[in-house]
Design an enzyme around this catalytic site. Structure first.
Site, PDB file in Angstrom:
ATOM      1  N   SER A 136      -5.894 -29.908 -45.029  1.00  0.00           N
ATOM      2  CA  SER A 136      -6.161 -30.069 -46.460  1.00  0.00           C
ATOM      3  C   SER A 136      -7.552 -30.648 -46.613  1.00  0.00           C
ATOM      4  CB  SER A 136      -5.118 -31.023 -47.061  1.00  0.00           C
ATOM      5  OG  SER A 136      -5.472 -31.418 -48.373  1.00  0.00           O
ATOM      6  N   TYR A 150      -0.983 -39.347 -47.868  1.00  0.00           N
ATOM      7  CA  TYR A 150      -1.070 -37.940 -47.476  1.00  0.00           C
ATOM      8  C   TYR A 150      -2.363 -37.689 -46.701  1.00  0.00           C
ATOM      9  CZ  TYR A 150      -1.383 -32.831 -48.252  1.00  0.00           C
ATOM     10  OH  TYR A 150      -1.488 -31.466 -48.111  1.00  0.00           O
TER      11      TYR A 150
END
Length: 234
Positions: A136, A150
């Site tokens: 990501s 995250y």
């Protein structure tokens, strides 16, 4: 069972979103696919000869070996491993509990590490093994407070991808980290008010991933950052 003459890709988290788009793209371009899903019954087989659906839960290590074994039993080979399964708990590092941390890292880091070990001999036997880590942009910068837990896991996943890339060099195993921003999936739309049509589409990433895993051994791509908008660096 028949052994595939096609190249074979294992895709985790393949029942919907990015994983389903990757599977559809690869099937349409001559690959066989083995789909790891928490709920296999949700996936409709469109090509039973070149498609396998298996139980896979990143929180249950016992499903990993069974998935690898079932893939080899049906197809006789593994040429690509695509780590797409992931979890995002919208918590800051101060708000997250130890259990939140453990769950996030179990899914986003530990399971891909274990699966890579299990598939490694088959990727090596391929002669052109490929690993794709769905990281990501949160693995390259911390965008907001609630994405910090995250982001920690995705930084680790990015390091895992680079580690696999180094280890695989002598065995013609290439590993690439794909690092998208918001993608038009259930997760992406739940976390952002960006219009769906402006987000990166799952099919965009599927196209990139097929390109990466079909490149020859003479091309090693470490990372591909993908954004729906223009940031200073990404």
């Amino acid at each position: 069972m028949s052994k595939s003459t096609r190249k074979v890709a294992m895709i985790s988290g393949a029942s919907r979103g990015i994983g389903a788009a990757i599977a559809a793209n690869l099937l349409a371009h001559g690959w066989a696919v083995s789909l790891g899903c928490r709920t296999p019954a949700e996936v409709a087989l469109s090509d039973s000869e070149n498609q396998l659906v298996c139980q896979f839960d990143a929180l249950d290590a016992s499903t990993e070996q069974a998935w690898v074994d079932a893939t080899v039993a049906k197809f006789g080979r593994i040429d690509a491993l695509i780590h797409n399964a992931g979890i995002m708990l919208p918590l800051s590092i101060l708000a997250a509990s130890d259990d939140d941390f453990d769950r996030t890292f179990a899914v986003n880091v530990k399971s891909p590490m274990r699966l890579s070990r299990l598939a490694w001999p088959h990727l090596q036997a391929s002669g052109a093994g490929r690993i794709v880590m769905m990281s990501s942009l949160s693995g390259k910068r911390v965008k907001g407070e609630r994405s910090s837990l995250y982001a920690m896991s995705k930084y680790a996943a990015l390091a895992l991808a680079h580690g696999l890339r180094k280890i695989g060099d002598d065995h013609n195993i290439r590993c690439t980290a794909i690092c998208p921003g918001f993608v038009a999936t259930d997760m992406g739309t739940a976390l952002s008010d960006v219009p769906v049509e402006k987000m990166t589409q799952p099919e965009d990433l599927a196209h990139l991933i097929r390109t990466v895993i079909e490149l020859p051994n003479t091309a090693s791509i470490a990372e591909i950052p993908v954004n729906w908008t223009v940031e200073d660096n990404y």
